[in-house]
Design a protein around this motif. Structure first.
Motif, PDB file in Angstrom:
ATOM      1  N   GLU A 256      12.717  12.659  12.248  1.00  0.00           N
ATOM      2  CA  GLU A 256      11.933  11.731  13.058  1.00  0.00           C
ATOM      3  C   GLU A 256      10.468  11.847  12.651  1.00  0.00           C
ATOM      4  OE1 GLU A 256      12.563  12.698  17.113  1.00  0.00           O
ATOM      5  OE2 GLU A 256      14.666  12.097  17.145  1.00  0.00           O
ATOM      6  N   ILE A 257       9.841  10.697  12.349  1.00  0.00           N
ATOM      7  CA  ILE A 257       8.415  10.669  12.001  1.00  0.00           C
ATOM      8  C   ILE A 257       7.688   9.871  13.063  1.00  0.00           C
ATOM      9  CG2 ILE A 257       6.694   9.944  10.308  1.00  0.00           C
ATOM     10  CD1 ILE A 257       8.716  10.370   8.131  1.00  0.00           C
ATOM     11  N   ASP A 258       6.756  10.524  13.741  1.00  0.00           N
ATOM     12  CA  ASP A 258       5.970   9.899  14.795  1.00  0.00           C
ATOM     13  C   ASP A 258       4.494  10.084  14.454  1.00  0.00           C
ATOM     14  OD1 ASP A 258       4.920   8.820  17.061  1.00  0.00           O
ATOM     15  OD2 ASP A 258       5.553  10.422  18.419  1.00  0.00           O
TER      16      ASP A 258
ATOM     17  N   GLY B  58      -0.842  10.755   6.137  1.00  0.00           N
ATOM     18  CA  GLY B  58      -0.165   9.803   5.269  1.00  0.00           C
ATOM     19  C   GLY B  58       1.346   9.940   5.254  1.00  0.00           C
ATOM     20  N   LEU B  59       1.947  10.345   6.381  1.00  0.00           N
ATOM     21  CA  LEU B  59       3.407  10.443   6.455  1.00  0.00           C
ATOM     22  C   LEU B  59       3.964   9.057   6.750  1.00  0.00           C
ATOM     23  CD1 LEU B  59       3.799  13.708   8.598  1.00  0.00           C
ATOM     24  CD2 LEU B  59       3.344  13.455   6.154  1.00  0.00           C
ATOM     25  N   ALA B  60       4.523   8.430   5.740  1.00  0.00           N
ATOM     26  CA  ALA B  60       4.987   7.052   5.874  1.00  0.00           C
ATOM     27  C   ALA B  60       6.393   7.006   6.466  1.00  0.00           C
ATOM     28  CB  ALA B  60       4.973   6.363   4.507  1.00  0.00           C
ATOM     29  N   PRO B  61       6.681   5.990   7.277  1.00  0.00           N
ATOM     30  CA  PRO B  61       8.077   5.799   7.721  1.00  0.00           C
ATOM     31  C   PRO B  61       8.986   5.659   6.509  1.00  0.00           C
ATOM     32  CG  PRO B  61       6.573   4.381   8.954  1.00  0.00           C
ATOM     33  CD  PRO B  61       5.769   4.979   7.832  1.00  0.00           C
ATOM     34  N   GLY B  62      10.110   6.318   6.573  1.00  0.00           N
ATOM     35  CA  GLY B  62      11.019   6.299   5.431  1.00  0.00           C
ATOM     36  C   GLY B  62      10.724   7.352   4.391  1.00  0.00           C
ATOM     37  N   ALA B  63       9.765   8.233   4.656  1.00  0.00           N
ATOM     38  CA  ALA B  63       9.470   9.311   3.710  1.00  0.00           C
ATOM     39  C   ALA B  63      10.677  10.238   3.588  1.00  0.00           C
ATOM     40  CB  ALA B  63       8.247  10.089   4.165  1.00  0.00           C
ATOM     41  N   ASP B  64      10.847  10.802   2.417  1.00  0.00           N
ATOM     42  CA  ASP B  64      11.941  11.741   2.143  1.00  0.00           C
ATOM     43  C   ASP B  64      11.361  13.155   2.223  1.00  0.00           C
ATOM     44  OD1 ASP B  64      14.380  12.773   1.483  1.00  0.00           O
ATOM     45  OD2 ASP B  64      14.313  12.181  -0.633  1.00  0.00           O
TER      46      ASP B  64
ATOM     47  N   TYR C 203      11.060  28.887   0.580  1.00  0.00           N
ATOM     48  CA  TYR C 203      11.123  27.446   0.352  1.00  0.00           C
ATOM     49  C   TYR C 203       9.725  26.831   0.421  1.00  0.00           C
ATOM     50  CZ  TYR C 203      16.174  27.758   1.159  1.00  0.00           C
ATOM     51  OH  TYR C 203      17.511  28.076   1.080  1.00  0.00           O
ATOM     52  N   ASN C 204       9.573  25.707  -0.279  1.00  0.00           N
ATOM     53  CA  ASN C 204       8.437  24.809  -0.097  1.00  0.00           C
ATOM     54  C   ASN C 204       8.917  23.600   0.694  1.00  0.00           C
ATOM     55  OD1 ASN C 204       6.576  26.344  -1.539  1.00  0.00           O
ATOM     56  ND2 ASN C 204       7.041  25.324  -3.468  1.00  0.00           N
ATOM     57  N   VAL C 205       8.083  23.131   1.619  1.00  0.00           N
ATOM     58  CA  VAL C 205       8.363  21.873   2.306  1.00  0.00           C
ATOM     59  C   VAL C 205       7.820  20.749   1.430  1.00  0.00           C
ATOM     60  CG1 VAL C 205       8.023  20.532   4.398  1.00  0.00           C
ATOM     61  CG2 VAL C 205       8.208  23.020   4.539  1.00  0.00           C
ATOM     62  N   TYR C 206       8.681  19.813   1.070  1.00  0.00           N
ATOM     63  CA  TYR C 206       8.355  18.772   0.096  1.00  0.00           C
ATOM     64  C   TYR C 206       8.524  17.403   0.739  1.00  0.00           C
ATOM     65  CZ  TYR C 206       8.829  15.797  -4.074  1.00  0.00           C
ATOM     66  OH  TYR C 206       8.686  14.796  -5.008  1.00  0.00           O
ATOM     67  N   ILE C 207       7.561  16.506   0.486  1.00  0.00           N
ATOM     68  CA  ILE C 207       7.647  15.135   1.003  1.00  0.00           C
ATOM     69  C   ILE C 207       7.373  14.156  -0.123  1.00  0.00           C
ATOM     70  CG2 ILE C 207       5.227  15.244   1.756  1.00  0.00           C
ATOM     71  CD1 ILE C 207       5.935  13.204   3.916  1.00  0.00           C
ATOM     72  N   LYS C 208       8.138  13.078  -0.125  1.00  0.00           N
ATOM     73  CA  LYS C 208       7.935  11.996  -1.087  1.00  0.00           C
ATOM     74  C   LYS C 208       7.937  10.682  -0.324  1.00  0.00           C
ATOM     75  CE  LYS C 208       9.617  10.126  -5.491  1.00  0.00           C
ATOM     76  NZ  LYS C 208      10.654  10.244  -6.548  1.00  0.00           N
TER      77      LYS C 208
ATOM     78  N   ARG D 175       0.842  -1.190   0.000  1.00  0.00           N
ATOM     79  CA  ARG D 175       0.000   0.000   0.000  1.00  0.00           C
ATOM     80  C   ARG D 175       0.884   1.249   0.000  1.00  0.00           C
ATOM     81  NH1 ARG D 175      -5.333   0.170   1.396  1.00  0.00           N
ATOM     82  NH2 ARG D 175      -5.148  -1.940   2.217  1.00  0.00           N
ATOM     83  N   ALA D 176       0.657   2.138  -0.926  1.00  0.00           N
ATOM     84  CA  ALA D 176       1.402   3.400  -1.003  1.00  0.00           C
ATOM     85  C   ALA D 176       0.496   4.533  -0.551  1.00  0.00           C
ATOM     86  CB  ALA D 176       1.897   3.659  -2.428  1.00  0.00           C
ATOM     87  N   LEU D 177       0.946   5.282   0.430  1.00  0.00           N
ATOM     88  CA  LEU D 177       0.142   6.363   0.995  1.00  0.00           C
ATOM     89  C   LEU D 177       0.344   7.658   0.217  1.00  0.00           C
ATOM     90  CD1 LEU D 177       0.793   5.779   4.803  1.00  0.00           C
ATOM     91  CD2 LEU D 177      -1.214   5.093   3.480  1.00  0.00           C
ATOM     92  N   GLN D 178      -0.747   8.386   0.036  1.00  0.00           N
ATOM     93  CA  GLN D 178      -0.672   9.721  -0.535  1.00  0.00           C
ATOM     94  C   GLN D 178      -0.426  10.705   0.609  1.00  0.00           C
ATOM     95  OE1 GLN D 178      -1.046  11.343  -3.850  1.00  0.00           O
ATOM     96  NE2 GLN D 178      -0.136  12.799  -2.415  1.00  0.00           N
ATOM     97  N   PRO D 179       0.775  11.291   0.682  1.00  0.00           N
ATOM     98  CA  PRO D 179       1.036  12.221   1.782  1.00  0.00           C
ATOM     99  C   PRO D 179       0.355  13.555   1.551  1.00  0.00           C
ATOM    100  CG  PRO D 179       2.913  12.171   0.312  1.00  0.00           C
ATOM    101  CD  PRO D 179       1.921  11.160  -0.219  1.00  0.00           C
ATOM    102  N   ARG D 180       0.074  14.236   2.641  1.00  0.00           N
ATOM    103  CA  ARG D 180      -0.496  15.577   2.563  1.00  0.00           C
ATOM    104  C   ARG D 180       0.066  16.396   3.714  1.00  0.00           C
ATOM    105  NH1 ARG D 180      -6.679  17.515   3.685  1.00  0.00           N
ATOM    106  NH2 ARG D 180      -6.454  19.667   2.982  1.00  0.00           N
ATOM    107  N   ILE D 181       0.707  17.497   3.384  1.00  0.00           N
ATOM    108  CA  ILE D 181       1.235  18.396   4.400  1.00  0.00           C
ATOM    109  C   ILE D 181       0.145  19.402   4.755  1.00  0.00           C
ATOM    110  CG2 ILE D 181       3.008  20.115   4.942  1.00  0.00           C
ATOM    111  CD1 ILE D 181       4.836  18.717   2.965  1.00  0.00           C
ATOM    112  N   LEU D 182      -0.269  19.406   6.003  1.00  0.00           N
ATOM    113  CA  LEU D 182      -1.306  20.325   6.459  1.00  0.00           C
ATOM    114  C   LEU D 182      -0.733  21.647   6.933  1.00  0.00           C
ATOM    115  CD1 LEU D 182      -3.588  17.825   8.422  1.00  0.00           C
ATOM    116  CD2 LEU D 182      -3.801  18.590   6.048  1.00  0.00           C
TER     117      LEU D 182
END
Length: 395
Positions: A164-166, A133-139, A184-189, A100-107
């Motif tokens: 650290e992702i909690d 949807g912040l998955a462990p190992g997200a960049d 800057y934009n905060v970017y997550i993959k 399962r791949a999560l679609q992340p969303r920065i609030l």
């Protein structure tokens, strides 16, 4: 939810197809090619109830097959047909799992601005990111707003020294030496390739005046703070609205609310306006009578914020004026309640508090407000103190 494939045997790959910005994962199953092969037949099975059930059988002349699968465990085998269209041999089963791949969303993220003491300092800077949807190992990284899209822009991105992702909160630690002034934009993959970004994070040198902040103008991007809390009342001097009626040292029933808009921001201090409101219940029991009233006040104040270097803690100073209302002011002589009275008054107000952003934009605040009542007909000129303990949200 969207899905990505990870193959644990032989060759495997996946890619994302977007239709109106809606991503669909396409999996590519591949195997070795034989030039004397007439065609291939792919048999795909899905694990169900501890066994495998065939879900696809397809012929192809290529040594790969592209399809889209849901999450689960699968295996596939390939029948190889010779030039006479007869099965020459069957390849071994290849087992793989679709995760399962999560679609992340920065609030939101905090702080919205980072001030560098010096360009060469190595002091740590903490950035808190809240989302879904912040998955462990997200960049997670910072990308300049004008950086080119695609891999070239990612090469220029700034990644945290520590991450650290909690749950749905990520804490990023940067050395100030990593950061350069800019927007800057905060970017997550996430693993699987789904991504999201949110701006604007402003980074600037401490000496830089607010006028030089790009794309925000002199006033910058305004902060909006909303809070609600508990606020008892402590009389300090003078009689509260009538002599010797409310002589208790503490009236515990009370509440306070605040909303502030802060458009003027410098490296260590902010300036804005705040609208506050409070309610208190005043009650006293005497030998021959009881007395009660409701005290309601609204204040408009100039707000000065002094931020500490971590940009998560600040001292707030307030100075302004208010309009108060006394409602249901009555005397009860135990033989019957007298008529209730209402009245209004003007006041001068001042206050100080300590604000702490404890989790993203969520903050707690503790302080006290002082009120001096202006009343030409009251020579006692009463004043009182209202301690305030509240919680709020910074937008």
């Amino acid at each position: 939810m969207f899905f990505a494939i990870f193959l644990y045997a032989q060759e495997g790959d996946y890619f994302i197809v977007r239709d109106n910005d809606v991503p669909t994962f396409m999996q590519r199953l591949s195997w070795g090619h034989d030039e004397y092969v007439f065609r291939y037949e792919v048999i795909l099975e899905e694990e169900r109830d501890r066994g495998y059930v065939e879900i696809l059988r397809k012929a192809t002349e290529e040594n790969y097959l592209v399809l889209s699968l849901r999450a689960g465990r699968f295996r596939y085998a390939v029948n190889v047909y010779n030039l006479l269209d007869k099965i020459e041999y069957t390849m071994d089963w290849v087992y793989f799992e679709v995760l399962r791949a999560l679609q992340p969303r920065i609030l939101r993220f905090t702080p919205g601005e980072i001030f560098l003491e010096r360009a060469d300092t190595d002091a740590d800077t903490l950035l808190t990111v809240n989302g879904e949807g912040l998955a462990p190992g997200a960049d997670i990284m910072l990308r300049l707003r004008d950086s080119p899209p695609g891999p070239e822009g990612l090469e220029q991105a700034i990644r945290p020294r520590k991450q650290e992702i909690d749950g749905q909160t990520a804490r990023l630690t940067f050395s100030s030496g990593q950061l350069e002034p800019g927007d800057y934009n905060v970017y997550i993959k996430n693993p699987g390739g789904l991504d999201d970004s949110r701006g604007i994070l402003i980074v600037r040198l401490l000496e830089s005046p607010v006028q030089t902040v790009p794309k925000t103008g002199f006033f910058g991007r305004p902060d909006i703070n909303v809070s609600l809390g508990y606020s008892p009342l402590l009389p300090l001097y003078g009689g509260l609205f009538t002599v010797d009626a409310f002589d208790s040292p503490l009236f515990p029933l009370g509440a306070a609310a605040r909303i502030s808009v802060v458009p003027l921001k410098w490296p260590r201090c902010n300036l804005g306006l705040e609208l506050g409101g409070s309610w208190n219940k005043l009650e006293a029991q005497k030998e021959y009578y009881d007395v009660a009233a409701q005290l309601i006040e609204a204040q408009l104040s100039l707000l000065y914020q002094l931020w500490l270097s971590n940009r998560t803690m600040a001292f707030n100073f307030r100075l302004g004026a208010g309009l108060g209302i006394i409602r249901d002011f009555y005397f009860d002589y135990h033989s019957g309640k007298g008529d209730s009275l209402d009245s209004q008054y003007l006041s001068l107000d001042a206050g100080v508090s300590f604000q702490w952003l404890i989790m993203g934009p969520f903050f707690i605040e503790a302080g006290a407000d002082f009120t001096h009542i202006l009343s030409s007909g009251d020579t006692s000129a009463p004043g009182y103190l209202q301690p305030v303990l509240s919680a709020g949200w910074k937008f």
